[in-house]
Design a protein around this motif. Structure first.
Motif, PDB file in Angstrom:
ATOM      1  N   GLY A 148       0.823  -1.204   0.000  1.00 30.82           N
ATOM      2  CA  GLY A 148       0.000   0.000   0.000  1.00 30.82           C
ATOM      3  C   GLY A 148       0.857   1.255   0.000  1.00 30.82           C
ATOM      4  N   GLY A 149       0.414   2.258  -0.740  1.00 30.56           N
ATOM      5  CA  GLY A 149       1.212   3.463  -0.906  1.00 30.56           C
ATOM      6  C   GLY A 149       1.613   4.113   0.399  1.00 30.56           C
ATOM      7  N   GLY A 150       0.731   4.106   1.374  1.00 29.01           N
ATOM      8  CA  GLY A 150       1.060   4.702   2.663  1.00 29.01           C
ATOM      9  C   GLY A 150       2.169   3.962   3.375  1.00 29.01           C
ATOM     10  N   PHE A 151       2.181   2.639   3.268  1.00 24.56           N
ATOM     11  CA  PHE A 151       3.223   1.838   3.909  1.00 24.56           C
ATOM     12  C   PHE A 151       4.545   1.953   3.152  1.00 24.56           C
ATOM     13  N   ALA A 152       4.454   2.123   1.831  1.00 30.21           N
ATOM     14  CA  ALA A 152       5.664   2.197   1.008  1.00 30.21           C
ATOM     15  C   ALA A 152       6.198   3.617   0.865  1.00 30.21           C
ATOM     16  N   GLY A 153       5.399   4.602   1.243  1.00 29.86           N
ATOM     17  CA  GLY A 153       5.828   5.983   1.097  1.00 29.86           C
ATOM     18  C   GLY A 153       5.803   6.467  -0.341  1.00 29.86           C
ATOM     19  N   VAL A 154       4.828   5.996  -1.133  1.00 24.43           N
ATOM     20  CA  VAL A 154       4.717   6.410  -2.529  1.00 24.43           C
ATOM     21  C   VAL A 154       3.301   6.911  -2.810  1.00 24.43           C
ATOM     22  N   ARG A 155       3.212   7.801  -3.785  1.00 20.14           N
ATOM     23  CA  ARG A 155       1.906   8.287  -4.229  1.00 20.14           C
ATOM     24  C   ARG A 155       1.924   8.402  -5.743  1.00 20.14           C
ATOM     25  N   HIS A 156       0.967   7.771  -6.363  1.00 23.07           N
ATOM     26  CA  HIS A 156       0.827   7.898  -7.813  1.00 23.07           C
ATOM     27  C   HIS A 156       0.317   9.307  -8.136  1.00 23.07           C
ATOM     28  N   PRO A 157       0.764   9.907  -9.258  1.00 22.09           N
ATOM     29  CA  PRO A 157       0.266  11.248  -9.607  1.00 22.09           C
ATOM     30  C   PRO A 157      -1.249  11.336  -9.648  1.00 22.09           C
ATOM     31  N   ASP A 158      -1.915  10.263 -10.042  1.00 23.47           N
ATOM     32  CA  ASP A 158      -3.379  10.301 -10.098  1.00 23.47           C
ATOM     33  C   ASP A 158      -3.992  10.520  -8.720  1.00 23.47           C
ATOM     34  N   GLU A 159      -3.329  10.017  -7.671  1.00 24.80           N
ATOM     35  CA  GLU A 159      -3.867  10.200  -6.323  1.00 24.80           C
ATOM     36  C   GLU A 159      -3.852  11.664  -5.933  1.00 24.80           C
ATOM     37  N   VAL A 160      -2.820  12.364  -6.364  1.00 23.95           N
ATOM     38  CA  VAL A 160      -2.712  13.781  -6.057  1.00 23.95           C
ATOM     39  C   VAL A 160      -3.661  14.601  -6.925  1.00 23.95           C
ATOM     40  N   ASN A 161      -3.720  14.283  -8.207  1.00 19.70           N
ATOM     41  CA  ASN A 161      -4.474  15.108  -9.146  1.00 19.70           C
ATOM     42  C   ASN A 161      -5.974  14.883  -9.078  1.00 19.70           C
ATOM     43  N   THR A 162      -6.403  13.730  -8.543  1.00 15.66           N
ATOM     44  CA  THR A 162      -7.831  13.415  -8.520  1.00 15.66           C
ATOM     45  C   THR A 162      -8.534  14.018  -7.315  1.00 15.66           C
ATOM     46  N   ARG A 163      -7.792  14.374  -6.288  1.00 20.79           N
ATOM     47  CA  ARG A 163      -8.395  14.886  -5.058  1.00 20.79           C
ATOM     48  C   ARG A 163      -9.235  16.135  -5.341  1.00 20.79           C
ATOM     49  N   THR A 164     -10.528  16.071  -4.986  1.00 23.37           N
ATOM     50  CA  THR A 164     -11.441  17.192  -5.234  1.00 23.37           C
ATOM     51  C   THR A 164     -11.992  17.783  -3.940  1.00 23.37           C
ATOM     52  N   GLY A 165     -11.620  17.242  -2.815  1.00 25.78           N
ATOM     53  CA  GLY A 165     -12.119  17.714  -1.529  1.00 25.78           C
ATOM     54  C   GLY A 165     -11.511  16.880  -0.432  1.00 25.78           C
ATOM     55  N   PRO A 166     -11.994  17.043   0.804  1.00 26.92           N
ATOM     56  CA  PRO A 166     -11.441  16.257   1.904  1.00 26.92           C
ATOM     57  C   PRO A 166     -11.689  14.763   1.699  1.00 26.92           C
ATOM     58  N   SER A 167     -10.728  13.961   2.122  1.00 27.71           N
ATOM     59  CA  SER A 167     -10.884  12.513   2.011  1.00 27.71           C
ATOM     60  C   SER A 167     -11.900  12.020   3.021  1.00 27.71           C
ATOM     61  N   LEU A 168     -12.408  10.818   2.797  1.00 29.74           N
ATOM     62  CA  LEU A 168     -13.358  10.237   3.748  1.00 29.74           C
ATOM     63  C   LEU A 168     -12.681  10.027   5.101  1.00 29.74           C
ATOM     64  N   ASN A 169     -11.418   9.677   5.106  1.00 28.26           N
ATOM     65  CA  ASN A 169     -10.699   9.520   6.370  1.00 28.26           C
ATOM     66  C   ASN A 169     -10.647  10.834   7.143  1.00 28.26           C
ATOM     67  N   ALA A 170     -10.395  11.933   6.440  1.00 18.41           N
ATOM     68  CA  ALA A 170     -10.356  13.233   7.106  1.00 18.41           C
ATOM     69  C   ALA A 170     -11.722  13.607   7.662  1.00 18.41           C
ATOM     70  N   LEU A 171     -12.764  13.309   6.902  1.00 15.53           N
ATOM     71  CA  LEU A 171     -14.121  13.609   7.364  1.00 15.53           C
ATOM     72  C   LEU A 171     -14.481  12.763   8.582  1.00 15.53           C
ATOM     73  N   ILE A 172     -14.025  11.524   8.608  1.00 14.01           N
ATOM     74  CA  ILE A 172     -14.273  10.654   9.763  1.00 14.01           C
ATOM     75  C   ILE A 172     -13.657  11.266  11.023  1.00 14.01           C
ATOM     76  N   LEU A 173     -12.436  11.728  10.923  1.00 11.09           N
ATOM     77  CA  LEU A 173     -11.787  12.336  12.083  1.00 11.09           C
ATOM     78  C   LEU A 173     -12.522  13.590  12.542  1.00 11.09           C
ATOM     79  N   GLN A 174     -13.037  14.364  11.576  1.00 15.76           N
ATOM     80  CA  GLN A 174     -13.761  15.575  11.939  1.00 15.76           C
ATOM     81  C   GLN A 174     -15.061  15.256  12.668  1.00 15.76           C
ATOM     82  N   VAL A 175     -15.809  14.278  12.154  1.00 12.82           N
ATOM     83  CA  VAL A 175     -17.064  13.881  12.803  1.00 12.82           C
ATOM     84  C   VAL A 175     -16.782  13.310  14.191  1.00 12.82           C
ATOM     85  N   ALA A 176     -15.755  12.493  14.301  1.00 13.20           N
ATOM     86  CA  ALA A 176     -15.407  11.916  15.602  1.00 13.20           C
ATOM     87  C   ALA A 176     -15.056  12.998  16.611  1.00 13.20           C
ATOM     88  N   ALA A 177     -14.360  14.038  16.140  1.00 12.57           N
ATOM     89  CA  ALA A 177     -14.011  15.145  17.028  1.00 12.57           C
ATOM     90  C   ALA A 177     -15.240  15.937  17.435  1.00 12.57           C
TER      91      ALA A 177
END
Length: 276
Positions: A148-177
């Motif tokens: 997995g990219g997070g474990f390997a420390g890599v990010r495909h350009p598509d992962e960066v370029n496709t982002r259109t808003g907060p990730s679901l993980n980020a939203l989860i942390l916000q709701v939990a807070a």
């Protein structure tokens, strides 16, 4: 209680059933399994190992490529996952072995043409697993796996370029807070768990030759991401939450998204070989 352990949590019927349902409904594991199986060049294989095979998604991809006379052995330490797999994948060429990845060589005969491992190698004691893979492979045999990219420390350009808003993980942390007063634990900055440099050294130490690497992108949707995070072993956030509370947080976070919003997951795909 803390989230299900990445190893022990797999040996639970609720997780096994949820995971198997996900693999049938969404393409992520099927697509990554097919990619790895094709890289292993299995068309003339006689023996192939599906390492950390779970409920058989990767075994299915392997079976589609190997000859009718080939043998496929799926090795996993979670009996619950294999119980589900036996029900879903019915093929006389497939044998199920319940064992830890580190003990692979104690349960599989030597002379394997390939070992394929999808989405799991970073959960193991990697040096021990690589040594076992070396023992199992025939000279010239291939070991194909992804990290997995997070474990390997890599990010495909598509992962960066496709982002259109907060990730679901980020939203989860916000709701939990907001709803539960959750404060994420402070995590010190650390190196990737299994970077390319680390895995290259570990492969060499095990007597395996690195043939190629590639950073790939798995395209999916927010709906698929939500379904994945509904599987108990992946449910978030960490801390003193019940699974019901985590699903409440996930559902509230998901409302702030749209099902068809594209998401991208990066993978480091590694092809190695036992030298001739």
């Amino acid at each position: 209680m803390a989230p299900h352990d990445a190893l022990l949590g797999w040996d639970e019927d609720t997780t096994a059933e949820a995971y198997a349902e996900f693999t049938r409904k969404f393409p992520m594991y099927g697509a990554t399994s097919s990619d790895l199986a094709h890289r292993a060049e299995l068309t003339s294989s006689r023996l192939v190992v599906d390492l950390c095979g779970g409920a058989g998604a990767t075994a299915q991809a392997i079976l589609e490529l190997v000859p009718a006379s080939a043998q496929v052995i799926s090795v996993d330490n979670a009996a619950a996952m294999q119980r589900v797999g036996r029900r879903i994948v019915s093929d006389p060429r497939l044998t199920w072995v319940t064992a830890a990845a580190e003990d692979l060589a104690d349960h599989v005969p030597s002379g394997a043409d390939a070992v394929v491992c999808n989405s799991a190698v970073w959960k193991t004691q990697v040096p021990q697993v690589l040594a076992a893979v070396h023992r199992v492979l025939r000279p010239g045999g291939r070991f194909v796996f992804n990290i997995g990219g997070g474990f390997a420390g890599v990010r495909h350009p598509d992962e960066v370029n496709t982002r259109t808003g907060p990730s679901l993980n980020a939203l989860i942390l916000q709701v939990a807070a907001d709803d539960y007063g959750y404060i994420p634990p402070a995590v010190p900055q650390s190196s990737p768990k299994l970077s390319l440099d680390v895995i290259t050294k570990q492969l060499a130490n095990a007597g395996l030759t690195l043939l190629s690497t590639e950073v790939t992108a798995q395209h999916s949707t927010m709906a698929e991401k939500k379904a994945w995070l509904s599987i108990p072993v992946f449910a978030r956030p960490a801390g003193g939450f019940t699974h019901t509370q985590r699903m409440d947080i996930l559902n509230k976070a998901y409302v702030a998204t749209t099902p068809d919003t594209p998401t991208v997951t990066s993978w480091l795909v590694v092809l190695a070989q036992r030298p001739w």
